[in-house]
Design an enzyme around this catalytic site. Structure first.
Site, short mmCIF file in Angstrom:
data_model
loop_
_atom_site.label_atom_id
_atom_site.label_comp_id
_atom_site.label_asym_id
_atom_site.label_seq_id
_atom_site.Cartn_x
_atom_site.Cartn_y
_atom_site.Cartn_z
N TYR A 1 50.69 51.94 65.25
CA TYR A 1 51.04 53.35 65.37
C TYR A 1 49.82 54.22 65.04
O TYR A 1 49.45 55.12 65.79
CB TYR A 1 52.19 53.68 64.43
CG TYR A 1 52.62 55.13 64.43
CD1 TYR A 1 53.46 55.63 65.42
CD2 TYR A 1 52.17 56.01 63.44
CE1 TYR A 1 53.85 56.96 65.42
CE2 TYR A 1 52.56 57.34 63.44
CZ TYR A 1 53.40 57.81 64.43
OH TYR A 1 53.77 59.13 64.44
N SER B 1 49.40 62.53 65.17
CA SER B 1 50.02 62.43 63.85
C SER B 1 48.93 62.48 62.80
O SER B 1 47.76 62.18 63.08
CB SER B 1 50.79 61.11 63.74
OG SER B 1 51.15 60.83 62.40
#
Length: 257
Positions: free
Chosen positions: A164, A148
């Protein structure tokens, strides 16, 4: 070899974790359109069944296997089931992931452990199984880790997603380290780093900061329903036969500024 042939995935088997919806399902549609046989895994059998039905209407060869990457005991049986059905795995798309928002100073240990277990440890355990049981013996394969932009930048606006971001950053370096170690087996390992795409996981964040995210993105929009297909096909195909250990950002230019 023609340019079109370089992107042909006919005869190859692609295992996509988190393949029942969102980015995983988008990638599955792209791989199926290029001729790949599809194996999807996710936690919820109902969503897997819906995905299989949708892909079947497109004429794709699909098998589904329920598993939870946060539970290591479900991973080996899942990989074994795919290998029993198709006999090999040529492409592994490590897409499954989870997120949890909380301030760093009060971030729950339970949440940290869950996110790291799913996003990083689970992806590695799937990779290890697929590598040992199919790709290394066959001396070929393409592994693609979905990281990401959050794994490339310390923070994105007001997001409080420390675990995350950390897990996705770990996937980036796992990609590089494994690319170097498994190159001797003819296995390529790369990563995709998506920006913001509408999905069930991103819905809560986008509800709060979508305007801000779009303002941070030079192309001025979120990712669309086909924007990850091309990059995913490229990295899986012979068109990327000399590409390994790389991270391809698909983010509308967000990491360019």
């Amino acid at each position: 070899m023609t340019a079109n042939k370089l992107f042909d995935l006919s005869g190859r088997v692609a295992l996509i974790t988190g393949g029942s919806r969102g980015l995983g399902l988008q990638i599955a549609k792209g791989y199926g359109a290029q001729g790949a046989k599809l194996a999807l895994t996710a936690r919820k059998s109902s969503e897997l069944e819906q995905a299989r039905a949708e892909l079947a209407t497109l004429g794709f060869d699909v098998v589904i296997v329920e598993s939870d990457l946060a539970k290591p005991e479900t991973i080996e049986p899942m990989v074994d089931a795919v290998l029993k059905h198709f006999g090999k795995i040529n492409i592994l798309m490590n897409n499954a992931g989870a997120s949890w928002g909380a301030p760093a100073e009060t971030y729950p240990l339970e949440a940290w452990n869950k996110i790291i277990a799913t996003n990083l440890t689970g992806s590695w355990l799937v990779t290890q199984q697929v590598g040992a049981k199919s790709m290394i013996p066959n001396r070929c394969g393409s592994i693609i880790n979905v990281t990401s932009v959050a794994g490339l930048r310390g923070q994105l606006g007001p997001m409080q997603t420390l675990a995350y971001n950390t897990s996705k950053g770990g996937l980036v370096n796992m990609t590089r380290a494994l690319a170097a170690e498994w190159a001797k087996y003819g296995i390529r390992v790369n990563a995709l780093a998506p920006g913001f795409f509408p999905s069930k996981m991103s819905a809560g964040v986008l509800q709060v900061i979508e305007t801000q995210i779009i303002a941070m993105t030079p192309l001025g929009r979120l990712g669309g329903e086909e924007d990850l297909m091309g990059p995913a096909i490229f990295l899986a195909s012979d068109a990327a036969s000399y590409v390994t250990g790389q991270v391809l950002s698909v983010d509308g230019g967000m990491t360019a500024v």
